[in-house]
Write a protein that holds these residues in place. Structure first.
Motif, PDB file in Angstrom:
ATOM      1  N   LEU A 132       0.503  -1.381  -0.011  1.00 48.08           N
ATOM      2  CA  LEU A 132      -0.517   0.119  -0.265  1.00 48.08           C
ATOM      3  C   LEU A 132       0.852   1.433  -0.149  1.00 48.08           C
ATOM      4  CD1 LEU A 132      -2.551  -0.917   2.394  1.00 48.08           C
ATOM      5  CD2 LEU A 132      -3.205  -0.924  -0.094  1.00 48.08           C
ATOM      6  N   HIS A 133       2.288   1.442   1.312  1.00 46.51           N
ATOM      7  CA  HIS A 133       3.078   2.456   0.941  1.00 46.51           C
ATOM      8  C   HIS A 133       3.481   2.416  -0.552  1.00 46.51           C
ATOM      9  CE1 HIS A 133       3.832   3.258   5.271  1.00 46.51           C
ATOM     10  NE2 HIS A 133       2.487   3.087   4.947  1.00 46.51           N
ATOM     11  N   GLY A 134       3.949   1.560  -1.437  1.00 52.61           N
ATOM     12  CA  GLY A 134       4.603   1.235  -2.324  1.00 52.61           C
ATOM     13  C   GLY A 134       3.876   2.379  -3.704  1.00 52.61           C
ATOM     14  N   ALA A 135       1.758   2.482  -3.376  1.00 56.57           N
ATOM     15  CA  ALA A 135       1.740   2.627  -4.067  1.00 56.57           C
ATOM     16  C   ALA A 135       0.835   4.165  -3.746  1.00 56.57           C
ATOM     17  CB  ALA A 135       0.097   1.651  -4.676  1.00 56.57           C
ATOM     18  N   GLY A 136       1.602   5.015  -2.519  1.00 62.13           N
ATOM     19  CA  GLY A 136       0.852   5.823  -1.543  1.00 62.13           C
ATOM     20  C   GLY A 136       0.045   5.743  -1.084  1.00 62.13           C
ATOM     21  N   ILE A 137      -0.335   5.332  -0.617  1.00 61.72           N
ATOM     22  CA  ILE A 137      -1.930   4.517   0.203  1.00 61.72           C
ATOM     23  C   ILE A 137      -1.535   4.341   2.076  1.00 61.72           C
ATOM     24  CG2 ILE A 137      -3.733   2.750   0.362  1.00 61.72           C
ATOM     25  CD1 ILE A 137      -3.768   2.236  -2.019  1.00 61.72           C
ATOM     26  N   ALA A 138      -1.966   5.062   2.676  1.00 63.72           N
ATOM     27  CA  ALA A 138      -1.941   5.081   4.253  1.00 63.72           C
ATOM     28  C   ALA A 138      -2.751   3.678   4.373  1.00 63.72           C
ATOM     29  CB  ALA A 138      -3.062   6.856   4.810  1.00 63.72           C
ATOM     30  N   CYS A 139      -1.259   3.271   5.658  1.00 59.02           N
ATOM     31  CA  CYS A 139      -1.684   1.849   5.578  1.00 59.02           C
ATOM     32  C   CYS A 139      -0.826   1.613   7.530  1.00 59.02           C
ATOM     33  CB  CYS A 139      -0.955   0.774   4.866  1.00 59.02           C
ATOM     34  SG  CYS A 139      -1.309  -0.734   5.470  1.00 59.02           S
ATOM     35  N   PRO A 140      -1.191   1.278   8.191  1.00 61.78           N
ATOM     36  CA  PRO A 140      -0.957   1.265   9.636  1.00 61.78           C
ATOM     37  C   PRO A 140       0.087  -0.098   9.710  1.00 61.78           C
ATOM     38  CG  PRO A 140      -2.884   1.077   9.603  1.00 61.78           C
ATOM     39  CD  PRO A 140      -3.135   1.245   8.439  1.00 61.78           C
ATOM     40  N   GLY A 141       0.672  -0.072  10.792  1.00 64.39           N
ATOM     41  CA  GLY A 141       2.154  -1.148  10.718  1.00 64.39           C
ATOM     42  C   GLY A 141       1.641  -3.012  11.296  1.00 64.39           C
ATOM     43  N   ASP A 142       0.800  -3.087  11.722  1.00 70.54           N
ATOM     44  CA  ASP A 142       0.712  -4.411  12.217  1.00 70.54           C
ATOM     45  C   ASP A 142      -1.024  -4.758  12.029  1.00 70.54           C
ATOM     46  OD1 ASP A 142       3.154  -5.334  13.547  1.00 70.54           O
ATOM     47  OD2 ASP A 142       1.916  -4.072  15.404  1.00 70.54           O
ATOM     48  N   SER A 143      -1.481  -5.868  11.378  1.00 74.65           N
ATOM     49  CA  SER A 143      -2.598  -7.074  11.321  1.00 74.65           C
ATOM     50  C   SER A 143      -3.752  -5.840  11.985  1.00 74.65           C
ATOM     51  CB  SER A 143      -2.222  -7.587  11.159  1.00 74.65           C
ATOM     52  OG  SER A 143      -2.404  -8.801  12.114  1.00 74.65           O
ATOM     53  N   ASP A 144      -4.068  -6.205  13.433  1.00 74.34           N
ATOM     54  CA  ASP A 144      -4.756  -5.639  14.028  1.00 74.34           C
ATOM     55  C   ASP A 144      -5.335  -4.623  13.717  1.00 74.34           C
ATOM     56  OD1 ASP A 144      -2.239  -4.558  15.475  1.00 74.34           O
ATOM     57  OD2 ASP A 144      -3.662  -4.536  17.620  1.00 74.34           O
ATOM     58  N   LEU A 145      -3.862  -3.495  13.576  1.00 72.85           N
ATOM     59  CA  LEU A 145      -4.547  -1.873  13.339  1.00 72.85           C
ATOM     60  C   LEU A 145      -5.004  -1.484  11.767  1.00 72.85           C
ATOM     61  CD1 LEU A 145      -0.567  -0.573  14.607  1.00 72.85           C
ATOM     62  CD2 LEU A 145      -3.643  -0.077  15.503  1.00 72.85           C
ATOM     63  N   GLN A 146      -4.674  -2.720  11.028  1.00 72.68           N
ATOM     64  CA  GLN A 146      -5.280  -2.333   9.435  1.00 72.68           C
ATOM     65  C   GLN A 146      -6.344  -2.784   9.568  1.00 72.68           C
ATOM     66  OE1 GLN A 146      -2.384  -5.539   7.328  1.00 72.68           O
ATOM     67  NE2 GLN A 146       0.121  -3.472   7.867  1.00 72.68           N
ATOM     68  N   ARG A 147      -6.461  -4.094  10.358  1.00 68.60           N
ATOM     69  CA  ARG A 147      -8.281  -4.130  10.037  1.00 68.60           C
ATOM     70  C   ARG A 147      -8.656  -3.459  10.135  1.00 68.60           C
ATOM     71  NH1 ARG A 147     -11.231  -8.150  13.775  1.00 68.60           N
ATOM     72  NH2 ARG A 147     -13.264  -8.412  12.230  1.00 68.60           N
ATOM     73  N   GLU A 148      -9.227  -2.540  12.004  1.00 69.71           N
ATOM     74  CA  GLU A 148      -9.648  -1.420  12.468  1.00 69.71           C
ATOM     75  C   GLU A 148      -9.296  -0.144  11.336  1.00 69.71           C
ATOM     76  OE1 GLU A 148      -7.629  -0.512  16.168  1.00 69.71           O
ATOM     77  OE2 GLU A 148      -7.987  -1.945  16.757  1.00 69.71           O
ATOM     78  N   ALA A 149      -8.239  -0.288  10.745  1.00 68.37           N
ATOM     79  CA  ALA A 149      -8.108   1.323   9.544  1.00 68.37           C
ATOM     80  C   ALA A 149      -9.174   1.404   8.828  1.00 68.37           C
ATOM     81  CB  ALA A 149      -6.947   1.513   9.564  1.00 68.37           C
ATOM     82  N   PHE A 150      -9.431  -0.087   8.057  1.00 68.67           N
ATOM     83  CA  PHE A 150     -10.164   0.271   6.881  1.00 68.67           C
ATOM     84  C   PHE A 150     -12.309  -0.869   7.092  1.00 68.67           C
ATOM     85  CE2 PHE A 150      -5.449  -0.630   5.923  1.00 68.67           C
ATOM     86  CZ  PHE A 150      -5.446   0.753   5.295  1.00 68.67           C
ATOM     87  N   PRO A 151     -12.466  -0.293   6.155  1.00 68.03           N
ATOM     88  CA  PRO A 151     -13.794  -0.372   6.384  1.00 68.03           C
ATOM     89  C   PRO A 151     -14.091  -1.758   5.746  1.00 68.03           C
ATOM     90  CG  PRO A 151     -13.660   0.719   4.434  1.00 68.03           C
ATOM     91  CD  PRO A 151     -12.333   1.027   5.005  1.00 68.03           C
TER      92      PRO A 151
END
Length: 276
Positions: free
Chosen positions: A186-205
């Motif tokens: 995601l960062h390689g495509a310029g898209i924000a993304c947290p660092g850990d899987s639980d944070l990632q799950r919380e961050a996205f719909p």
């Protein structure tokens, strides 16, 4: 408070964070000078994540050769070796986009390489010399291995890391874990993304229809969909980055007792990070 996102140690807090400590600091802007450095949960302790060369951080506290920092890219906090940091911060112009690349003392691939860089390393390019880009530090990197614009498709970024060995808390070609792969893509495509899987799950719909680029979640694990039937992930099952049939993975993970499948989430494509 989640310690991973809390810019404070037991004695010092970042001013403006709202955290009470005996001392407050504005922090000191620093940058990672090492190719890759572990971000630890305590000085000399276990690795939480990794930082890549060129990562900007705020130095909050220092202790016995370790610095407590907060990463600018995702807000992740932890301890890193002070020897890996520098206060010299030339303007970043590019990122490494090849899975890995080398730095040379001259614009000549027959010269002995001086170091290696992983995909995602941030670079300050000062000029072009033939097929090489000249860096502010004086080294040269193959121009085809870097870019000043993000990728259009995060899955294409993830696919560059096929075969990378699995490493808990890893964020680079030398070793990566499931959440590190998702963030790198995601960062390689310029898209924000947290660092850990639980944070990632919380961050996205949530999404009920899996499509290319969606993140797929299990307890403590994340993969990225290549299409409705196939995914890519860094897995301890093979100790590498692989592609796998989604239905087969759901059944395999459930049979191993590591389920259940928690569903898909769709990254917010309009939530951008600074690139490069």
């Amino acid at each position: 408070m989640d310690r991973r996102l809390t810019p404070a140690t037991d004695r010092v807090a970042l001013r403006g964070s709202g955290i009470a400590r005996e001392a407050l600091t504005d922090g000191r802007p620093m940058r990672l000078a090492a190719s890759v450095a572990d971000l630890l949960r305590a000085p000399g302790g276990a690795r939480d994540r990794q930082l890549l060369q060129g990562a900007d951080v705020t130095l909050i506290d220092e202790r016995d050769g370790w610095g407590f920092v907060q990463a600018a890219a995702d807000g992740y906090c932890g301890w890193v070796a002070l020897s890996a940091l520098t206060g010299v911060r030339p303007v970043i112009t590019h990122r490494a986009t090849a899975a890995a690349t080398h730095l040379y003392p001259a614009p000549d691939f027959k010269q002995p390489e001086r170091t290696s860089l992983p995909m995602g390393a941030r670079l300050a390019v000062t000029g072009i010399d033939g097929r090489f880009a000249r860096l502010a530090e004086g080294f040269f990197v193959p121009a085809q291995h870097i870019s000043d614009t993000p990728a259009e498709d995060p899955t294409e970024v993830a696919l560059r890391l096929i075969g990378t060995p699995y490493l808990w808390g890893g964020n680079s070609r030398w070793g990566i874990d499931c959440s590190g792969l998702a963030q790198a893509a995601l960062h390689g495509a310029g898209i924000a993304c947290p660092g850990d899987s639980d944070l990632q799950r919380e961050a996205f719909p949530e999404t009920s229809m899996i499509q290319r680029g969606d993140l797929l979640f299990w307890p403590g694990h994340v993969a990225m969909a290549l299409d409705a039937a196939t995914m890519i992930h860094a897995t301890a099952w093979t100790m590498s980055v692989i592609t796998e049939d989604i239905s087969a993975a759901i059944a395999r993970i459930d049979a191993a007792g590591d389920g259940p499948f928690l569903g898909a989430r769709r990254p917010r494509l309009d939530d951008r990070i600074a690139f490069p």
